[in-house]
Design a protein around this motif. Structure first.
Motif, PDB file in Angstrom:
ATOM      1  N   TYR A  37       3.384  34.811  38.083  1.00 52.90           N
ATOM      2  CA  TYR A  37       2.978  35.430  36.824  1.00 52.90           C
ATOM      3  C   TYR A  37       2.573  34.294  35.887  1.00 52.90           C
ATOM      4  O   TYR A  37       3.186  33.223  35.892  1.00 52.90           O
ATOM      5  N   ARG A  38       1.563  34.521  35.058  1.00 52.08           N
ATOM      6  CA  ARG A  38       1.235  33.575  33.997  1.00 52.08           C
ATOM      7  C   ARG A  38       1.484  34.277  32.669  1.00 52.08           C
ATOM      8  O   ARG A  38       0.829  35.271  32.341  1.00 52.08           O
ATOM      9  N   LEU A  39       2.456  33.768  31.920  1.00 49.48           N
ATOM     10  CA  LEU A  39       2.870  34.369  30.659  1.00 49.48           C
ATOM     11  C   LEU A  39       2.581  33.394  29.523  1.00 49.48           C
ATOM     12  O   LEU A  39       2.978  32.239  29.580  1.00 49.48           O
ATOM     13  N   TRP A  40       1.859  33.893  28.530  1.00 50.58           N
ATOM     14  CA  TRP A  40       1.619  33.125  27.312  1.00 50.58           C
ATOM     15  C   TRP A  40       2.433  33.750  26.187  1.00 50.58           C
ATOM     16  O   TRP A  40       2.363  34.963  25.965  1.00 50.58           O
ATOM     17  N   VAL A  41       3.193  32.924  25.472  1.00 52.38           N
ATOM     18  CA  VAL A  41       3.856  33.366  24.252  1.00 52.38           C
ATOM     19  C   VAL A  41       3.241  32.557  23.104  1.00 52.38           C
ATOM     20  O   VAL A  41       3.327  31.331  23.085  1.00 52.38           O
ATOM     21  N   HIS A  42       2.586  33.258  22.198  1.00 50.08           N
ATOM     22  CA  HIS A  42       1.897  32.629  21.073  1.00 50.08           C
ATOM     23  C   HIS A  42       2.745  32.801  19.814  1.00 50.08           C
ATOM     24  O   HIS A  42       3.115  33.919  19.457  1.00 50.08           O
ATOM     25  N   ILE A  43       3.025  31.691  19.140  1.00 51.60           N
ATOM     26  CA  ILE A  43       3.872  31.719  17.953  1.00 51.60           C
ATOM     27  C   ILE A  43       3.062  31.229  16.752  1.00 51.60           C
ATOM     28  O   ILE A  43       2.304  30.259  16.866  1.00 51.60           O
ATOM     29  N   ALA A  44       3.220  31.893  15.629  1.00 54.35           N
ATOM     30  CA  ALA A  44       2.514  31.487  14.414  1.00 54.35           C
ATOM     31  C   ALA A  44       2.710  29.998  14.154  1.00 54.35           C
ATOM     32  O   ALA A  44       3.840  29.490  14.211  1.00 54.35           O
ATOM     33  N   ASP A  45       1.626  29.294  13.891  1.00 58.11           N
ATOM     34  CA  ASP A  45       1.696  27.843  13.684  1.00 58.11           C
ATOM     35  C   ASP A  45       2.082  27.537  12.239  1.00 58.11           C
ATOM     36  O   ASP A  45       1.270  27.065  11.436  1.00 58.11           O
ATOM     37  N   VAL A  46       3.323  27.797  11.927  1.00 54.77           N
ATOM     38  CA  VAL A  46       3.830  27.623  10.566  1.00 54.77           C
ATOM     39  C   VAL A  46       3.691  26.175  10.097  1.00 54.77           C
ATOM     40  O   VAL A  46       3.319  25.911   8.949  1.00 54.77           O
ATOM     41  N   THR A  47       3.972  25.209  10.976  1.00 50.24           N
ATOM     42  CA  THR A  47       3.976  23.810  10.547  1.00 50.24           C
ATOM     43  C   THR A  47       2.571  23.254  10.313  1.00 50.24           C
ATOM     44  O   THR A  47       2.432  22.118   9.867  1.00 50.24           O
ATOM     45  N   HIS A  48       1.524  24.045  10.606  1.00 52.28           N
ATOM     46  CA  HIS A  48       0.194  23.632  10.165  1.00 52.28           C
ATOM     47  C   HIS A  48       0.084  23.785   8.652  1.00 52.28           C
ATOM     48  O   HIS A  48      -0.633  23.023   7.990  1.00 52.28           O
ATOM     49  N   TYR A  49       0.805  24.749   8.110  1.00 55.83           N
ATOM     50  CA  TYR A  49       0.728  25.061   6.682  1.00 55.83           C
ATOM     51  C   TYR A  49       1.912  24.507   5.890  1.00 55.83           C
ATOM     52  O   TYR A  49       1.779  24.185   4.717  1.00 55.83           O
ATOM     53  N   VAL A  50       3.079  24.456   6.532  1.00 50.85           N
ATOM     54  CA  VAL A  50       4.304  24.009   5.864  1.00 50.85           C
ATOM     55  C   VAL A  50       4.737  22.692   6.508  1.00 50.85           C
ATOM     56  O   VAL A  50       5.260  22.673   7.620  1.00 50.85           O
ATOM     57  N   THR A  51       4.502  21.587   5.817  1.00 51.69           N
ATOM     58  CA  THR A  51       4.771  20.244   6.366  1.00 51.69           C
ATOM     59  C   THR A  51       5.808  19.531   5.509  1.00 51.69           C
ATOM     60  O   THR A  51       6.061  19.936   4.359  1.00 51.69           O
ATOM     61  N   PRO A  52       6.433  18.470   6.048  1.00 55.88           N
ATOM     62  CA  PRO A  52       7.537  17.821   5.329  1.00 55.88           C
ATOM     63  C   PRO A  52       7.177  17.257   3.960  1.00 55.88           C
ATOM     64  O   PRO A  52       8.074  16.937   3.180  1.00 55.88           O
TER      65      PRO A  52
END
Length: 433
Positions: A102-117
């Motif tokens: 099986y090939r399973l992709w789990v896509h997660i919102a890229d929060v750290t593109h917008y919220v950085t240290p």
């Protein structure tokens, strides 16, 4: 239910719980009292809100500029599945069958593109450490103006994501390959749990075939977890929840195994100690004494988790909560640590951590940053301790607020799942206490 499992969906066909203004005022007063007691910040500072608002501008141009630097997965069939009242969609899945895998992709919102240290949003997220869920009242970790827009994987719009792509052996369900990368996706549809169930039942509906394949894999992974000794406190979960739960567990496991075994780096791992033998005996004794509950003879052995699973599966519905309480009473709290030593006892994973909910958990946000930047924060140990403490505070506040609702004659589950409507006429309010 463990905090690592998705929360149940809402009742989709019932109206809100009706209350009087006086009762609404008392609920608000109780919330304020709990916020002060546990240091829960309800309002966002103006600087944080300004930053969040600014990051929602020029979204499409920014995504277009990012495409050449990312995997372009916009043509991959992708969808989200969430409760009917969900306000943000931070995870989506895709699945295909391959020769022997099986090939399973789990896509997660890229929060750290917008919220950085270097942002005030990051500092505020660190302080809050997680989203707190009270019945019909949510205290967000990230400003909703950001979480519910550019970080939400809404259908038919390009979105930036952090994708965990897994090749899973068809026979053993073990990882053949793991790839974690930044991507651009375009979700085909937003499903509620009820709509997902409909897709599983009706082959003529869109995404039916994909959901059936996703459930085939998820159901097998779920059964394998139970056989391996993973504790399943909610054995009667519907198929839609099973798809999401097992997909997210597999992705979290893939990421943290990659961090530890392939990179050997510190991260925010989730460690769950096991009860002592005496504590387990105490829980099993309490379970056996419940009316109509017994632990099948073939379930007794070296692993009390399997005995609990068997009791849960064969017990009357009315006893499920009592069995769960007996177990949770003796379970040590899970905590965040900078190394995975000790593993996660309830899940029976040697290494585990969070990655799939960066909108609502600091641990996932930090792990996103470590995965992509290969940059471990110098204050990681303090961050782990702080996140563990804040989670405990949030859960205690939730428990006390639910107790208060019950004292006011309200059903916390109904309030949580159906919401509240304030009505001026006491005769129209079901609850006037």
């Amino acid at each position: 239910m463990s905090d690592d499992e998705p929360k149940p969906g809402s009742a989709e066909d019932q109206g809100p719980v009706t209350i009087t203004p006086a009762l609404a005022d008392r609920l608000a007063e109780k919330r304020e009292e709990l916020f002060e007691e546990f240091g829960i910040r309800d309002e966002f500072p103006s600087e944080v809100l300004r930053e969040a608002e600014a990051r929602t501008e020029g979204v499409y141009e920014e995504i277009e500029a990012e495409i050449d630097e990312r995997e372009d997965l916009r043509d991959l069939t992708t969808w989200t599945t969430d409760p009917v009242d969900a306000q943000d969609f931070d995870d989506a899945i895709s699945i295909e069958r391959e020769d022997g895998a099986y090939r399973l992709w789990v896509h997660i919102a890229d929060v750290t593109h917008y919220v950085t240290p270097d942002t005030a949003m990051w500092e505020e997220a660190v302080e809050r450490a997680n989203t707190v869920y009270l019945p019909d009242y949510t205290i967000h970790m990230l400003p909703p103006v950001l979480a519910e827009t550019v970080c939400s994987l809404v259908p038919n719009e390009d979105r930036l994501a952090h994708t965990v792509e897994m090749e899973i052996d068809e026979e053993t369900l073990s990882f053949e390959d793991i790839d974690i990368y930044k991507s651009v996706i375009n979700s085909d549809e937003r499903l509620t749990y009820k709509e997902c169930e409909n897709r599983l039942d009706d082959p003529d509906l869109p995404l039916s075939e994909e959901n059936q394949l996703a459930f085939e894999l998820a159901d097998r992974m779920h059964e394998q977890r139970k056989e391996d000794g993973s504790l399943v406190l909610n054995p009667r979960r519907d198929r839609a929840h099973t798809i999401i739960e097992e997909s997210m567990l597999k992705a979290n496991k893939a990421v943290t195994h990659t961090l530890m075994w392939d990179r050997g780096v510190e991260a925010m791992y989730r460690v769950h100690p096991q009860p002592t033998p005496d504590q387990w005996n105490e829980a099993l004794k309490e379970i056996q004494e419940l009316d109509g509950v017994s632990i099948p003879g073939n379930a007794w052995g070296d692993d009390p988790r399997k005995a609990v699973n068997a009791a849960l599966e064969e017990s009357p519905e009315r006893q499920l909560n009592k069995i769960q309480r007996a177990v949770l009473k003796v379970m040590p709290r899970a905590k965040y640590m900078n190394d995975p030593f000790g593993g996660h006892h309830a899940l029976n994973f040697d290494i585990y951590g969070h990655f799939t909910s960066p909108i609502r958990r600091l641990s996932d946000t930090i792990n996103h940053w470590i995965v992509h930047e290969n940059d471990v924060p110098e204050t990681l140990v303090e961050l782990c301790d702080h996140a563990s403490d804040k989670q405990k505070d949030g859960e205690t506040a939730e428990r006390l607020y639910k107790q208060f609702l019950q004292e006011q004659g309200l059903d916390p589950y109904a309030v949580n799942n159906r919401g509240v409507e304030v009505v001026e006429d006491p005769d129209e309010a079901k609850h006037t206490a």
